[in-house]
Motif scaffolding. Structure first.
Motif, short mmCIF file in Angstrom:
data_model
loop_
_atom_site.label_atom_id
_atom_site.label_comp_id
_atom_site.label_asym_id
_atom_site.label_seq_id
_atom_site.Cartn_x
_atom_site.Cartn_y
_atom_site.Cartn_z
N ARG A 174 0.81 -1.21 0.00
CA ARG A 174 0.00 0.00 0.00
C ARG A 174 0.85 1.27 0.00
NH1 ARG A 174 -2.95 -3.65 2.96
NH2 ARG A 174 -5.15 -3.84 2.38
N LEU A 175 1.92 1.25 0.78
CA LEU A 175 2.71 2.46 0.95
C LEU A 175 3.92 2.53 0.03
CD1 LEU A 175 2.66 2.73 4.83
CD2 LEU A 175 1.20 3.89 3.19
N GLY A 176 4.27 1.46 -0.64
CA GLY A 176 5.46 1.47 -1.46
C GLY A 176 5.21 1.08 -2.90
N GLY A 177 3.94 1.18 -3.33
CA GLY A 177 3.62 0.84 -4.71
C GLY A 177 4.24 1.80 -5.69
N PRO A 178 4.35 1.39 -6.96
CA PRO A 178 4.98 2.25 -7.99
C PRO A 178 4.29 3.60 -8.13
CG PRO A 178 4.75 0.01 -8.77
CD PRO A 178 3.99 0.08 -7.49
N ALA A 179 2.95 3.61 -8.10
CA ALA A 179 2.23 4.87 -8.29
C ALA A 179 2.50 5.84 -7.15
CB ALA A 179 0.73 4.60 -8.41
N VAL A 180 2.46 5.32 -5.94
CA VAL A 180 2.71 6.19 -4.78
C VAL A 180 4.14 6.68 -4.79
CG1 VAL A 180 2.80 6.25 -2.25
CG2 VAL A 180 0.97 5.01 -3.40
N PHE A 181 5.08 5.79 -5.11
CA PHE A 181 6.48 6.20 -5.13
C PHE A 181 6.72 7.28 -6.18
CE2 PHE A 181 10.77 5.89 -6.85
CZ PHE A 181 11.53 6.00 -5.70
N CYS A 182 6.14 7.13 -7.36
CA CYS A 182 6.31 8.14 -8.43
C CYS A 182 5.71 9.48 -8.02
CB CYS A 182 5.68 7.64 -9.72
SG CYS A 182 6.56 6.25 -10.49
N ALA A 183 4.54 9.44 -7.36
CA ALA A 183 3.91 10.69 -6.93
C ALA A 183 4.76 11.42 -5.91
CB ALA A 183 2.52 10.39 -6.35
N VAL A 184 5.29 10.67 -4.94
CA VAL A 184 6.15 11.28 -3.92
C VAL A 184 7.44 11.79 -4.55
CG1 VAL A 184 7.48 10.83 -1.84
CG2 VAL A 184 5.18 9.89 -2.06
N ALA A 185 7.99 11.06 -5.50
CA ALA A 185 9.22 11.48 -6.17
C ALA A 185 9.03 12.78 -6.92
CB ALA A 185 9.71 10.39 -7.12
N VAL A 186 7.89 12.92 -7.59
CA VAL A 186 7.61 14.17 -8.32
C VAL A 186 7.48 15.33 -7.35
CG1 VAL A 186 5.88 15.37 -9.70
CG2 VAL A 186 6.56 13.04 -10.31
N LEU A 187 6.79 15.11 -6.24
CA LEU A 187 6.66 16.17 -5.24
C LEU A 187 8.02 16.57 -4.68
CD1 LEU A 187 3.50 15.00 -3.25
CD2 LEU A 187 3.67 16.97 -4.78
N ALA A 188 8.85 15.58 -4.41
CA ALA A 188 10.15 15.85 -3.79
C ALA A 188 11.11 16.53 -4.75
CB ALA A 188 10.76 14.55 -3.27
N LEU A 189 11.14 16.07 -5.99
CA LEU A 189 12.14 16.56 -6.95
C LEU A 189 11.70 17.79 -7.72
CD1 LEU A 189 13.39 13.14 -8.39
CD2 LEU A 189 14.48 14.56 -6.66
N VAL A 190 10.39 17.97 -7.90
CA VAL A 190 9.90 19.07 -8.73
C VAL A 190 9.18 20.13 -7.90
CG1 VAL A 190 8.42 19.70 -10.67
CG2 VAL A 190 9.69 17.54 -10.72
N ALA A 191 8.18 19.69 -7.14
CA ALA A 191 7.34 20.66 -6.43
C ALA A 191 8.08 21.35 -5.29
CB ALA A 191 6.09 19.96 -5.91
N ALA A 192 8.79 20.58 -4.46
CA ALA A 192 9.44 21.17 -3.28
C ALA A 192 10.43 22.27 -3.64
CB ALA A 192 10.12 20.08 -2.46
N PRO A 193 11.36 22.08 -4.59
CA PRO A 193 12.30 23.17 -4.92
C PRO A 193 11.60 24.41 -5.48
CG PRO A 193 13.13 21.07 -5.74
CD PRO A 193 11.72 20.83 -5.31
N LEU A 194 10.43 24.24 -6.10
CA LEU A 194 9.71 25.38 -6.67
C LEU A 194 8.86 26.11 -5.64
CD1 LEU A 194 8.51 23.87 -10.08
CD2 LEU A 194 10.42 25.45 -9.69
N LEU A 195 8.34 25.38 -4.67
CA LEU A 195 7.38 25.96 -3.73
C LEU A 195 8.01 26.46 -2.43
CD1 LEU A 195 4.45 23.40 -4.14
CD2 LEU A 195 4.70 25.65 -5.23
N LEU A 196 9.13 25.86 -2.03
CA LEU A 196 9.72 26.19 -0.74
C LEU A 196 10.83 27.22 -0.89
CD1 LEU A 196 9.98 22.65 0.92
CD2 LEU A 196 8.19 24.37 1.24
N GLU A 197 10.90 28.14 0.06
CA GLU A 197 12.01 29.08 0.09
C GLU A 197 13.28 28.35 0.51
OE1 GLU A 197 11.25 30.73 4.63
OE2 GLU A 197 10.54 31.89 2.91
N PRO A 198 14.46 28.92 0.23
CA PRO A 198 15.72 28.20 0.49
C PRO A 198 15.85 27.68 1.92
CG PRO A 198 16.15 30.13 -0.85
CD PRO A 198 14.70 30.20 -0.47
#
Length: 360
Positions: A25-49
């Motif tokens: 449930r917590l380590g499926g491919p879909a969940v992992f890909c969603a978290v990876a996108v948030l971590a690698l793309v969204a976080a650097p764009l949304l968070l201040e340094p």
């Protein structure tokens, strides 16, 4: 008659009903890909340094928690001394950065301590390859040695936990007592450059965050593959019935030693990443209390799921920051209350709670 890991694990699955279901449930491919996108793309764009740097620190702790989840959650080895391996990796990287800053001279703290010649132990760390290799291989070698000595004597349970905790305490005391060699209580700090890049710049810190996130993702995938492999099934069998596994012809000491060494290597790599991200490594960051806090984080997240261990480290890291910013005098009590609340409502951690809701 041949004996397989299926034989060894038969009858133990009912003891840990959440294990495989939680991982799926917590380590499926879909969940992992969603978290990876948030971590690698969204976080650097949304968070201040500043916030991005804090998230990088949480992810570094998550690497250590992943190793604890592998050793404790999957292998039943409650290790309370991961700070030792974290410190070995951190000091390896810190020594390299201090030598880079000194440019052939002595690091500043050695000058203040009256040291006149660079200690022989420090000389090889001028090479970045040696420093990085030592950050990982030294913890692995130490854990393999300890595992061989301890597990061959069939030391387990609370006795193993106490031994690792004592090791963390002794290591911190050793570092404090060698002022001219390790920086003493203050440790190693004042790092300005990493492989030619200014550590104070936002671009460097953003790059470090991406490196930490990618490393965590790769280690998680590797650990998940290991758990789902034949070795992983044998590891769970050792956790649930070590004597039975031994009776079937396997050597639990070897399985536990290998797992313990892998967990130590993860902690050492995390320590090497921690130094440029946070800018300091000291005995206060790797003694008994920090090691216990990491175990608590894994328990909060859910020790039977690797994703739960990672989640617990991030949640507890964020809680510590949020509580300390708003309640400077009582944030430790609030953090303890969070632990008690989660353990009361969900003994298997946040991951177990999410899994139960998923079945509802």
């Amino acid at each position: 008659m041949s004996i397989t890991t299926k034989d060894a694990t038969a009858g133990t699955a009912r003891r840990a009903p959440d294990g495989r279901g939680l991982r799926e449930r917590l380590g499926g491919p879909a969940v992992f890909c969603a978290v990876a996108v948030l971590a690698l793309v969204a976080a650097p764009l949304l968070l201040e340094p500043f916030r991005l740097n804090l998230l990088a620190k949480y992810l570094v702790y998550a690497i250590v928690a992943l190793g604890i989840g592998l050793a404790w959650g999957q292998g039943g080895m409650l290790t309370l001394g991961q700070g030792v391996f974290f410190g070995l990796g951190g000091y390896s990287m810190g020594m390299h950065l201090k030598l880079t800053e000194a440019q052939g001279g002595l690091p500043d703290f050695m000058v203040w301590s009256g040291v006149e010649e660079l200690p022989a132990l420090w000389v090889p760390f001028a090479d970045p390859v040696f420093a990085l290799a030592t950050a990982v291989l030294a913890p692995v070698a130490l854990a393999a040695l300890l595992g061989t000595l301890i597990f061959r004597q069939r030391v387990r349970g609370a006795y193993f936990a106490i031994l690792t905790q004592a090791l963390a305490a002794a290591f911190a005391i050793l570092l404090v007592g060698r002022q001219g060699l390790t920086g003493g209580t203050n440790g190693l700090t004042n790092f300005f450059e990493l492989f030619g890049h200014d550590l104070a710049s936002d671009s460097t810190q953003r790059g470090l965050y991406l490196v930490v996130a990618v490393v965590l993702g790769l280690l998680y995938l590797g650990a998940r593959h290991l758990v789902n492999s034949r070795f992983g099934r044998l590891l769970v069998a050792v956790r649930d019935g070590e004597d039975r596994v031994r009776f079937l012809g396997y050597d639990p000491a070897t399985v536990k030693t290998v797992t313990f060494a892998i967990s130590a290597g993860m902690a050492g790599l995390a320590g090497a990443l921690f130094v440029p991200v946070v800018g300091i490594i000291s005995p206060a960051l790797l003694g008994v209390v920090p090691s216990l806090e990491l175990v608590v984080a894994v328990a909060v997240g859910g020790r039977y799921a690797l994703a739960g261990a990672v989640l617990g480290a991030v949640v507890m890291g964020y809680a510590q920051t949020a509580f300390s910013e708003r309640f400077a005098d009582g944030w430790l009590y609030l953090q303890g209350a969070l632990f008690i609340l989660v353990m009361t409502l969900a003994p298997r951690g946040i991951a177990g709670l999410l899994s139960r809701r998923g079945r509802a």
